[in-house]
Design an enzyme around this catalytic site. Structure first.
Site, PDB file in Angstrom:
ATOM      1  N   CYS A  14       7.083  -3.990  -6.724  1.00  0.00           N
ATOM      2  CA  CYS A  14       6.066  -2.991  -7.047  1.00  0.00           C
ATOM      3  C   CYS A  14       5.342  -2.495  -5.796  1.00  0.00           C
ATOM      4  O   CYS A  14       5.380  -3.118  -4.739  1.00  0.00           O
ATOM      5  CB  CYS A  14       5.092  -3.547  -8.074  1.00  0.00           C
ATOM      6  SG  CYS A  14       3.783  -4.512  -7.348  1.00  0.00           S
TER       7      CYS A  14
ATOM      8  N   HIS B 290       8.380 -19.119 -13.413  1.00  0.00           N
ATOM      9  CA  HIS B 290       7.380 -18.054 -13.286  1.00  0.00           C
ATOM     10  C   HIS B 290       7.387 -17.221 -14.566  1.00  0.00           C
ATOM     11  O   HIS B 290       8.438 -16.854 -15.079  1.00  0.00           O
ATOM     12  CB  HIS B 290       7.685 -17.173 -12.066  1.00  0.00           C
ATOM     13  CG  HIS B 290       6.559 -16.239 -11.748  1.00  0.00           C
ATOM     14  ND1 HIS B 290       6.332 -15.087 -12.480  1.00  0.00           N
ATOM     15  CD2 HIS B 290       5.593 -16.286 -10.804  1.00  0.00           C
ATOM     16  CE1 HIS B 290       5.267 -14.471 -11.984  1.00  0.00           C
ATOM     17  NE2 HIS B 290       4.798 -15.186 -10.969  1.00  0.00           N
TER      18      HIS B 290
ATOM     19  N   SER C  42       0.237 -17.974  -7.262  1.00  0.00           N
ATOM     20  CA  SER C  42       0.428 -16.517  -7.290  1.00  0.00           C
ATOM     21  C   SER C  42       1.654 -16.177  -6.447  1.00  0.00           C
ATOM     22  O   SER C  42       1.679 -16.431  -5.240  1.00  0.00           O
ATOM     23  CB  SER C  42      -0.807 -15.815  -6.714  1.00  0.00           C
ATOM     24  OG  SER C  42      -0.474 -14.493  -6.348  1.00  0.00           O
ATOM     25  N   SER C  43       2.657 -15.599  -7.076  1.00  0.00           N
ATOM     26  CA  SER C  43       3.885 -15.277  -6.343  1.00  0.00           C
ATOM     27  C   SER C  43       3.604 -14.273  -5.227  1.00  0.00           C
ATOM     28  O   SER C  43       3.981 -14.485  -4.075  1.00  0.00           O
ATOM     29  CB  SER C  43       4.929 -14.714  -7.311  1.00  0.00           C
ATOM     30  OG  SER C  43       6.028 -14.218  -6.610  1.00  0.00           O
TER      31      SER C  43
ATOM     32  N   GLU D 247       6.755 -14.180 -15.248  1.00  0.00           N
ATOM     33  CA  GLU D 247       7.437 -12.879 -15.233  1.00  0.00           C
ATOM     34  C   GLU D 247       8.954 -13.069 -15.338  1.00  0.00           C
ATOM     35  O   GLU D 247       9.638 -12.332 -16.060  1.00  0.00           O
ATOM     36  CB  GLU D 247       7.095 -12.112 -13.945  1.00  0.00           C
ATOM     37  CG  GLU D 247       7.709 -10.724 -13.964  1.00  0.00           C
ATOM     38  CD  GLU D 247       7.535  -9.974 -12.647  1.00  0.00           C
ATOM     39  OE1 GLU D 247       6.484 -10.113 -11.999  1.00  0.00           O
ATOM     40  OE2 GLU D 247       8.474  -9.245 -12.280  1.00  0.00           O
TER      41      GLU D 247
ATOM     42  N   SER E 108      -4.214 -10.646  -7.287  1.00  0.00           N
ATOM     43  CA  SER E 108      -5.047 -11.205  -8.362  1.00  0.00           C
ATOM     44  C   SER E 108      -6.329 -11.848  -7.818  1.00  0.00           C
ATOM     45  O   SER E 108      -7.031 -12.547  -8.551  1.00  0.00           O
ATOM     46  CB  SER E 108      -4.237 -12.238  -9.149  1.00  0.00           C
ATOM     47  OG  SER E 108      -3.574 -13.116  -8.265  1.00  0.00           O
TER      48      SER E 108
ATOM     49  N   THR F 238       8.902  -8.566  -9.605  1.00  0.00           N
ATOM     50  CA  THR F 238       8.206  -7.463  -8.920  1.00  0.00           C
ATOM     51  C   THR F 238       7.479  -7.883  -7.645  1.00  0.00           C
ATOM     52  O   THR F 238       7.045  -7.020  -6.883  1.00  0.00           O
ATOM     53  CB  THR F 238       7.155  -6.849  -9.868  1.00  0.00           C
ATOM     54  OG1 THR F 238       6.289  -7.902 -10.305  1.00  0.00           O
ATOM     55  CG2 THR F 238       7.797  -6.155 -11.044  1.00  0.00           C
TER      56      THR F 238
HETATM   57  S1  SF4 Z   1       1.549  -7.112  -8.628  1.00  0.00           S
HETATM   58 FE1  SF4 Z   1       0.210  -5.876  -9.947  1.00  0.00          FE
HETATM   59  S2  SF4 Z   1       1.086  -3.779  -9.977  1.00  0.00           S
HETATM   60 FE2  SF4 Z   1       2.639  -5.211  -9.179  1.00  0.00          FE
HETATM   61  S3  SF4 Z   1       3.852  -5.730 -10.996  1.00  0.00           S
HETATM   62 FE3  SF4 Z   1       2.307  -7.354 -10.736  1.00  0.00          FE
HETATM   63  S4  SF4 Z   1       0.574  -6.683 -11.999  1.00  0.00           S
HETATM   64 FE4  SF4 Z   1       1.912  -4.895 -11.732  1.00  0.00          FE
END
Ligand code: SF4
Length: 330
Positions: free
Chosen positions: A216, A137, A244-245, A139, A287, A186
């Site tokens: 988040c 991933h 999409s995680s 991130e 997303s 996140t």
């Molecule tokens: S889901 Fe959205 S707000 Fe949360 S870390 Fe990812 S891009 Fe940022």
């Protein structure tokens, strides 16, 4: 016949996604006379969004900086690259600088916060246990890249074995159990992450938890709404790309509580799914564009006269500022 549709609220775009998409659209417009814009990695994890930016704005997407030279032979490029909302390892920024390109860093500020924590604890000599859902991933790669010597990737306890590069929280070993910190991707499941951290805390009593908020606000809010609505619905529809995680975590949570289906768009719906179904829940990943949800509602309304659409909850008001262009240092 379906009688009720519950639309989860909040759903869909989070502040990081809005910022990242607006950044790409603005940059593509402003740089149009210089050439095409390039984005490193899918700007957000949704095929419909990426396809629209490619088709309407002429944006090119690359997964490796080494692709830029070849791309430049075929297209007139603006020599500016946007980093996606998921963040990048620092080596990517350095490589872009060496090529003399400009960059625009659309990393979500909430991801940047985790990068800052990784750098800080690595400088203090800690081992970082980074909980993630996949070593591939973007991130996870970005955060790992901030302190690769100090970081061990750890699986969420429910996903152990899915990715051999992620350690089992029940058996992971660290060089110094008194200097160990846990950070997280996140977008994980809140409940599963809490459980995984509890396992680590039991094994490493000195484990540092720098922030309860690595997961988040958008992740938590969307998961809370799925948990709240699931007991009221016979079928939950989760609009998300499969990579999409945060979207796949919504799908997993919904599937654990009621019947659920993942769809990319309304075109994936099958009438047979709705046999005997009287109430449907709908949510979407951070997303997923809202018009895709509207298309699902339209599909259901068309086939179920008198259908009630129920939408309770609060929209989020968080907004992130768009980043500017950074020129290469000479
Ligand atoms: S889901 Fe959205 S707000 Fe949360 S870390 Fe990812 S891009 Fe940022």
């Amino acid at each position: 016949m379906i009688e009720r549709v519950y639309l989860a609220k909040p759903r869909g775009f989070c502040a990081g996604v809005v910022m990242a998409i607006n950044t790409v659209e603005r940059a593509a417009r402003e740089l149009a006379d210089k050439g095409d814009l390039v984005v490193f990695h899918s700007i957000v994890h949704n095929d419909v969004v990426v396809g629209r930016l490619r088709d309407e704005f002429g944006v090119h997407f690359v997964e490796d900086i080494a692709e830029l030279a070849e791309l430049e032979k075929k297209h007139k490029l603006a020599r500016t690259i946007v980093f996606s909302a998921h963040g990048i390892p620092p080596g990517v920024r350095e490589a872009v600088g060496r090529m003399g390109w400009n960059y625009i860093d659309a990393t979500c500020p909430l991801v940047t916060k985790v990068h800052t924590e990784a750098k800080r604890y690595a400088q203090l000599g800690y081992t970082i246990l980074l909980i993630g859902d996949s070593s591939n991933h973007q991130e996870v790669r970005g955060t790992f890249g901030e302190a690769p010597e100090n970081t061990i990737l750890v699986a969420v306890h429910t996903h152990v074995g899915r990715d051999p590069r992620l350690a089992d929280p029940r058996t992971v070993r660290v060089p110094d159990p008194e200097r160990v910190v846990v950070l997280t991707q996140t977008t994980l499941s809140v409940d599963d992450t809490d459980h995984t951290v509890a396992i680590l805390q039991k094994r490493f009593p000195h484990l540092v938890l720098p922030s309860r908020d690595d997961l988040c606000y958008a992740t938590k809010n969307r998961q809370d709404q799925v948990k709240r609505l699931a007991p009221h619905v016979d079928l939950f529809l989760v609009l998300t790309s499969s990579y999409s995680s945060n979207g796949m975590r919504l799908y997993e949570i919904a599937s654990g509580l009621t019947a659920a289906r993942r769809i990319d768009t309304a075109a994936d719906l099958h009438e047979a799914w709705f046999e005997g179904v009287r109430s449907v829940g709908v949510t979407s990943a951070a997303s997923t564009p809202e018009y895709l949800v509207a298309e699902v509602t339209a599909y259901l309304l068309e086939r179920n006269p008198g259908l009630r659409i129920i939408e309770e909850g609060q929209w989020e008001k968080i907004r992130f500022r768009e980043p500017g262009v950074v020129m290469p240092e000479n």
